[in-house]
Design a protein around this motif. Structure first.
Motif, mmCIF file in Angstrom:
data_model
loop_
_atom_site.group_PDB
_atom_site.id
_atom_site.type_symbol
_atom_site.label_atom_id
_atom_site.label_comp_id
_atom_site.label_asym_id
_atom_site.label_seq_id
_atom_site.Cartn_x
_atom_site.Cartn_y
_atom_site.Cartn_z
ATOM 1 N N UNK A 173 72.649 -12.025 2.681
ATOM 2 C CA UNK A 173 71.639 -12.657 1.824
ATOM 3 C C UNK A 173 70.257 -12.465 2.442
ATOM 4 N N UNK A 174 69.354 -11.957 1.649
ATOM 5 C CA UNK A 174 68.011 -11.645 2.137
ATOM 6 C C UNK A 174 67.862 -10.224 2.621
ATOM 7 N N UNK A 175 68.884 -9.399 2.421
ATOM 8 C CA UNK A 175 68.839 -8.029 2.925
ATOM 9 C C UNK A 175 68.052 -7.083 2.032
ATOM 10 N N UNK A 176 67.808 -7.455 0.786
ATOM 11 C CA UNK A 176 67.145 -6.532 -0.140
ATOM 12 C C UNK A 176 65.739 -6.964 -0.519
ATOM 13 N N UNK A 177 65.385 -8.214 -0.289
ATOM 14 C CA UNK A 177 64.044 -8.612 -0.694
ATOM 15 C C UNK A 177 63.740 -10.059 -0.372
ATOM 16 N N UNK A 178 62.450 -10.383 -0.474
ATOM 17 C CA UNK A 178 61.937 -11.724 -0.226
ATOM 18 C C UNK A 178 61.248 -12.190 -1.500
ATOM 19 N N UNK A 179 61.370 -13.463 -1.870
ATOM 20 C CA UNK A 179 60.707 -13.932 -3.089
ATOM 21 C C UNK A 179 59.214 -13.617 -3.115
ATOM 22 N N UNK A 180 58.749 -13.229 -4.305
ATOM 23 C CA UNK A 180 57.346 -12.883 -4.480
ATOM 24 C C UNK A 180 56.612 -13.835 -5.426
ATOM 25 N N UNK A 181 57.312 -14.840 -5.919
ATOM 26 C CA UNK A 181 56.641 -15.814 -6.772
ATOM 27 C C UNK A 181 57.279 -17.190 -6.592
ATOM 28 N N UNK A 182 56.651 -18.182 -7.163
ATOM 29 C CA UNK A 182 57.074 -19.568 -6.947
ATOM 30 C C UNK A 182 58.454 -19.858 -7.551
#
Length: 428
Positions: free
Chosen positions: A128-137
């Motif tokens: 989990x978290x290997x493909x991306x980080x949140x970019x919005x709220x």
């Protein structure tokens, strides 16, 4: 005699001439006169501080400078004035951007080849978290509130002979969070269909990992009930010589907002991103995508098509393509087409192309919104086809270009029937 060559010049291509003094490789003036004389956002101190891809100078001036965080507190409360949210009716998000998401997440049922593994894991799982980080709220709110995730893994070198279907069924309208991870291991080949049905108010994070040499197609189908609210961040990481085809089909729901992204991590990657949406009266269907060419010699192609009918039918498409300075040899194109079938419908279309190097094969974008072409209708009607039938034929042909990209016969037939039902609503 002057020798004439047939080789075409390329913007930014190397030449025997040195760079012009006082200018960067990309042609930016370094003159202090320009910096002091101008009050432009990138003048003065901003010029000195500006670095490509860093978003320095103007907040959000570069797509690469977008805030990313797992923490909801790092994102300010939404007002509707933000660039990312200016088209979205926040009141209709039903608390996905502001409330604790403590509702029951839609159920997940997976069917497909037995070689594909499906796991339910805790949020501490390292994948989990290997493909991306949140970019919005909204995405960050989902990250903070989900308790477990579904991880679907296609094993290395496995070629699935049939599609893998992930049925996501909502049964509650209390705001909820959901998390899904799809891992296509090295040199695998598969098609994954995410089939959203039922009633739900859900913020969903989907991570897609396409490892080296893998070939993955992901079809995200939103065929919710009329009361559903769905925000889905779908972030993909594409490895060396890997290929991702990503197809978004939005038909049902009150408000549906899908934000797919494709990020290249090694040379040779390819991303095809297609979308189809059909908005009826009062429906809000929004697509915001991002293609990040961060490395050299990768290819991307984006095509989204939509049809709208009925009062206050609203579709939004925003396409961001970033070609970083390191991404030499990039070949990229994005396009959006919209058909307005009745009065009172609205389509907002915003293609954005940010290029930081001229050493590319090609890059472009296009957007068009309009009503049915009278010449097309005349051509068909002149051959004895009634007007209502002719109108349907034109719309079918317009949208079929996207449907045929799915390559799953049963799903293509289902979507063709769904388009027919949409057209029957107002006899288009």
């Amino acid at each position: 005699m002057t020798e004439i060559t047939t080789e075409k010049a390329r913007i930014g291509a190397p030449s025997a001439q040195p760079f012009i003094n006082g200018f960067t490789e990309e042609g930016e003036s370094l003159s202090p006169i320009n910096a002091n004389a101008s009050k432009a956002p990138l003048a003065g101190e901003a010029v000195k501080r500006h670095s490509h891809g860093g978003g320095v100078g103007v907040p959000d001036s570069s797509r690469a400078g977008r805030l990313t965080s797992y923490k909801l507190a790092d994102f300010k409360p939404l007002t509707g004035l933000e660039e990312d949210w200016r088209f979205t009716p926040l009141k209709r998000l039903r608390g996905l951007h502001s409330d604790v998401l403590n509702g029951a997440a839609p159920s997940v049922t997976v069917s497909g080849p037995e070689q594909v593994t499906v796991e339910t894991v805790s949020r501490e799982d390292k994948r989990i978290g290997s493909a991306g980080i949140p970019e919005d709220r909204v995405s960050a709110n989902a990250w903070e509130n989900f308790s477990e995730a579904t991880v679907l893994t296609i094993p290395a070198e496995f070629e699935a002979g049939t599609e893998i279907t992930v049925l996501i069924t909502g049964q509650d309208t209390v705001a909820a969070a959901q998390h899904l991870v799809i891992v296509a291991q090295k040199f695998s080949k598969s098609v994954v269909v995410l089939d959203h049905q039922g009633s739900a108010v859900v913020s969903e994070n989907i991570e897609i990992v396409v490892e080296d040499g893998a070939d993955l197609t992901v079809v995200s189908l939103q065929e919710w009930n009329d009361d559903a609210v769905h925000a889905s961040s779908q972030q993909a990481k594409i490895g060396r010589d890997a290929k991702l085809k990503h197809v978004v089909v939005s038909l049902g729901g009150d408000l549906v907002r899908v934000t797919p992204s494709a990020r290249f991590t090694a040379p040779g990657g390819e991303a095809e991103m297609f979308g189809l949406y059909f908005a009826d009266a009062g429906q809000h269907l929004e697509q915001r995508l991002f293609v990040d060419h961060a490395v050299a010699n990768c290819t991307s192609n984006v095509l989204y098509k939509g049809a709208l009918q009925g009062r206050n039918a609203h579709a939004v498409w925003v396409g961001d393509v970033l070609i970083r300075k390191e991404a030499e040899g990039t070949d990229s194109y994005e396009a959006n087409r919209n058909l307005l079938l009745t009065d009172g419908a609205r389509a907002d279309s915003v293609p954005n192309l940010e290029i930081e190097t001229g050493l590319i094969k090609g890059a472009g974008h296009a957007s068009a919104t309009g009503r049915l072409d009278d010449q097309h209708l005349f051509y068909l009607m002149a051959r004895g086809i009634p007007e209502d039938v002719a109108r349907r034929l034109v719309v079918r042909g317009f949208l079929h270009e996207i449907i045929q990209q799915i390559k799953v016969p049963a799903l293509e037939e289902r979507l063709t029937d769904a388009v027919e039902r949409e057209l029957a609503v107002t006899n288009n």
